[in-house]
Motif scaffolding. Structure first.
Motif, PDB file in Angstrom:
ATOM      1  N   LYS A  56      44.390  41.341  48.941  1.00  0.00           N
ATOM      2  CA  LYS A  56      45.663  40.672  48.680  1.00  0.00           C
ATOM      3  C   LYS A  56      45.581  39.202  49.102  1.00  0.00           C
ATOM      4  O   LYS A  56      45.944  38.300  48.357  1.00  0.00           O
ATOM      5  CB  LYS A  56      46.773  41.408  49.449  1.00  0.00           C
ATOM      6  N   GLU A  72      45.500  35.625  46.623  1.00  0.00           N
ATOM      7  CA  GLU A  72      46.425  34.502  46.808  1.00  0.00           C
ATOM      8  C   GLU A  72      45.671  33.192  47.066  1.00  0.00           C
ATOM      9  O   GLU A  72      45.995  32.150  46.522  1.00  0.00           O
ATOM     10  CB  GLU A  72      47.358  34.779  47.990  1.00  0.00           C
ATOM     11  N   ASN A 119      43.911  31.919  43.881  1.00  0.00           N
ATOM     12  CA  ASN A 119      44.873  31.291  42.954  1.00  0.00           C
ATOM     13  C   ASN A 119      45.115  29.830  43.330  1.00  0.00           C
ATOM     14  O   ASN A 119      45.148  28.941  42.493  1.00  0.00           O
ATOM     15  CB  ASN A 119      46.217  32.031  42.979  1.00  0.00           C
TER      16      ASN A 119
END
Ligand code: GDP
Ligand code: MG
Length: 424
Positions: A160, A164, A167
Motif C-alpha cells: 500500500k 502511494e 504514484n
C-alpha cells in the motif's frame, strides 16, 4: 575512563582509513554498529583473510564473536547487501552475526535513477554524487516517503505504501526529469527477491543493545565518511546526506541507555577528497599525481581518482572538535616517504586576514592556505612498530600535527594491513 563503548569516526573528507582501524579495534569487540550512510561507503580492510572493500557491512565482520549491526541511521540497498554477504561467504567469512535495524531506510532502484537524473540535470554544477541513491533515500525519509527495512516483513502494509510513493515519484520522473515511469510490479519483485536472505537478520536494535550494555560488553560504533562531509557541519552542499558525527552515533545506532566514552578520530597524514567542493590545500597536477600513485588514492566504492592535498591543520582541527575526538589515529604515514618537503596548512588567509576557524563554503571558496614547511624523510617506514624508531623527520611531522590539532595521536598507521600499526 572506561573504554567499553567506542566510536571510530572520520576527521577529514572520508577515506581516512576507518575500515582499517575498525578491523584492528574490532578484534576484541562484542558488537560493531554502523550508524549512518549507505553503500556509497568503501571501507578497505586488509588482514589474514584477504583484502576486502566493505560498503554496508561493518568492518568488524572478521571477528566471528562480534555482532555486526546495520543501524537505524543507515540507508540500505537490499541487492547491494545480499551481494556483499554473498561475496564475504565466497571467501569463507562467517556472516551469521549480521543484524539489520528494522527502522533503517530502504534504498530502492528508483533512488539510484533519481540520483543520476538529478546529477544529469545539474550538469556542470553536479555534486559529484556516487550515484548510489543515497541523497534521494535520505531525502525521502525526511519527506516521509520512504519504506523501512522492517516493512518487508509486512507485505500488505508495504504494498500500500509503495503504491502511494510510486504514484508520487512518477509525477517527478515524468514531469521534472522527462523520464520513463517506475513500474510498481518490478519494484515490488525486486524487494521480494532481495529481502529473502535479509529477513532473518532484521531485528529490534535497542533491545539488543540494551542487553549488551547491561552485560558491560564492548561496543564499537563505525562511521562512514568524515567530519567535513557532515550534513550540518561539513562543506555543505558538498556533504553527504546524513550526520557522520560521533554525537549522532547514539541516535543512528540506537544506543539510548549509555554514552560513548572513547571517540577515536581517524585522519590521513595528507589530504584527499573525492567529488566536488572547495579543497583548500589541493596540490598541482605533477606532485599530486606522484603521491596519488604511491598512495594508490582511488575511491574504494567508485574507483574515481581522489583529489590530493597537503595536510590541512585548520580543517583537521575543526574535524577533531566537531567529532569530539579523544584520540587520533593517523594513517598512511608510510606513503609520505621520499618527499623532500612536507607542507602543513596552519591557517587560512582571507584577503590578508589570517583565520584559524573553518568557515562555511561561501568563505571557504575564497581562502588561500598558509603553509608551514617541514623536512621529509627517505626511509621506508612500513616495518616500524615503535614510534621512537621512526626517522626524526617523521616523528617531528606527527608531533607537529598533534600540537596543531590539540588531540593526542595514539595510533600511527604505516601500512594497510591490520598489524602495520604503531600504538603509542
Ligand atoms: P575508509 O573509507 O576511511 O575506510 O578508507 P578507505 O578504505 O576508503 O581508504 C583508505 C585506503 O588506505 C585503503 O586503500 C587502505 O587499505 C589504505 N590504508 C589505510 N591505512 C594505511 C596506511 O597506514 N598505509 C597505507 N599505505 N595504506 C593505508
Ligand atoms: Mg572509503
Amino acid at each position: 575512563m572506561a573504554k567499553n563503548i567506542s566510536a571510530v569516526v572520520g576527521i577529514q573528507w572520508g577515506d581516512e582509513g576507518k575500515g582499517r582501524m575498525i578491523d584492528y579495534l574490532a578484534q576484541d569487540a562484542d558488537m560493531v554498529i554502523r550508524y549512518q550512510g549507505g553503500n556509497n561507503a568503501g571501507h578497505t580492510v586488509v588482514n589474514q583473510f584477504g583484502t576486502f572493500k566493505l560498503h554496508l557491512i561493518p568492518s568488524g565482520i572478521f571477528n566471528p564473536r562480534s555482532i555486526n549491526l546495520l543501524g537505524t541511521g543507515m540507508v540500505i540497498n537490499l541487492e547491494a547487501l545480499a551481494d556483499e554477504i554473498k561475496e564475504l561467504e565466497s571467501k569463507n567469512i562467517d556472516t551469521s552475526n549480521i543484524r539489520v535495524s528494522d527502522r533503517a531506510t530502504l534504498t530502492l532502484p528508483y533512488h539510484i535513477l533519481e540520483d543520476a537524473y538529478e546529477e544529469e540535470r545539474l550538469g556542470g554544477s553536479a555534486y559529484g554524487s556516487t550515484k548510489r541513491g543515497i541523497a534521494p533515500s535520505y531525502g525521502d525519509r525526511y519527506l516521509k516517503k520512504a519504506l523501512l527495512i522492517g516493512d518487508v516483513m509486512y507485505p500488505d502494509f508495504m504494498q500500500k505504501r509503495l503504491r502511494e510513493i510510486i504514484n508520487w515519484k512518477n509525477l517527478i520522473f515524468r514531469n521534472v526529469y522527462k523520464k520513463d515511469e517506475i513500474n510498481f510490479d518490478e519494484t515490488y519483485e525486486w524487494i521480494t527477491k532481495f529481502s529473502e536472505k535479509i529477513k532473518p537478520l532484521i531485528c529490534n536494535t535497542h533491545r539488543l543493545i540494551d542487553s549488551y550494555i547491561i552485560e558491560e560488553k564492548k561496543i564499537l560504533f563505525e562511521a562512514q565518511l568524515g567530519a567535513l562531509r557532515d550534513i550540518f557541519y561539513g562543506i555543505y552542499p558538498f556533504t553527504t546526506s546524513s550526520s557522520v558525527l560521533s554525537n549522532f552515533a547514539n541516535a543512528g545506532g540506537s544506543m539510548f541507555s549509555a554514552k560513548i566514552n572513547n571517540v577515536i578520530g581517524v585522519m590521513k597524514s595528507f589530504s584527499t577528497c573525492v567529488g566536488a567542493g572547495p579543497f583548500v590545500t589541493e596540490m598541482d597536477g605533477e606532485i599530486s599525481h606522484k603521491l596519488r600513485e604511491i598512495a594508490y588514492e582511488y575511491g574504494a566504492a567508485t574507483g574515481r581518482p581522489r583529489r590530493i592535498g597537503h595536510f590541512d591543520a585548520v580543517a583537521s582541527k575543526y574535524g577533531c572538535k566537531i567529532q569530539g575526538a579523544h584520540s587520533i589515529a593517523i594513517t598512511k604515514l608510510d606513503s609520505l616517504s621520499q618527499q623532500d618537503e612536507l607542507l602543513i596548512c596552519t591557517a587560512y588567509d582571507l584577503n590578508g586576514i589570517s583565520m584559524d576557524e573553518f568557515p562555511i563554503n561561501a568563505v571557504l571558496e575564497k581562502v588561500k592556505p598558509v603553509y608551514y614547511s617541514m623536512q621529509g624523510w627517505n626511509e621506508d617506514i612500513s616495518h616500524i612498530r615503535d614510534f621512537d624508531q621512526l626517522p626524526q623527520q617523521a616523528k617531528d611531522y606527527v608531533l607537529k600535527i598533534e600540537e596543531l590539532i590539540g588531540v593526542p595521536v595514539k595510533y600511527v598507521s604505516v601500512g594497510p594491513e591490520r598489524d602495520s600499526l604503531i600504538v603509542r
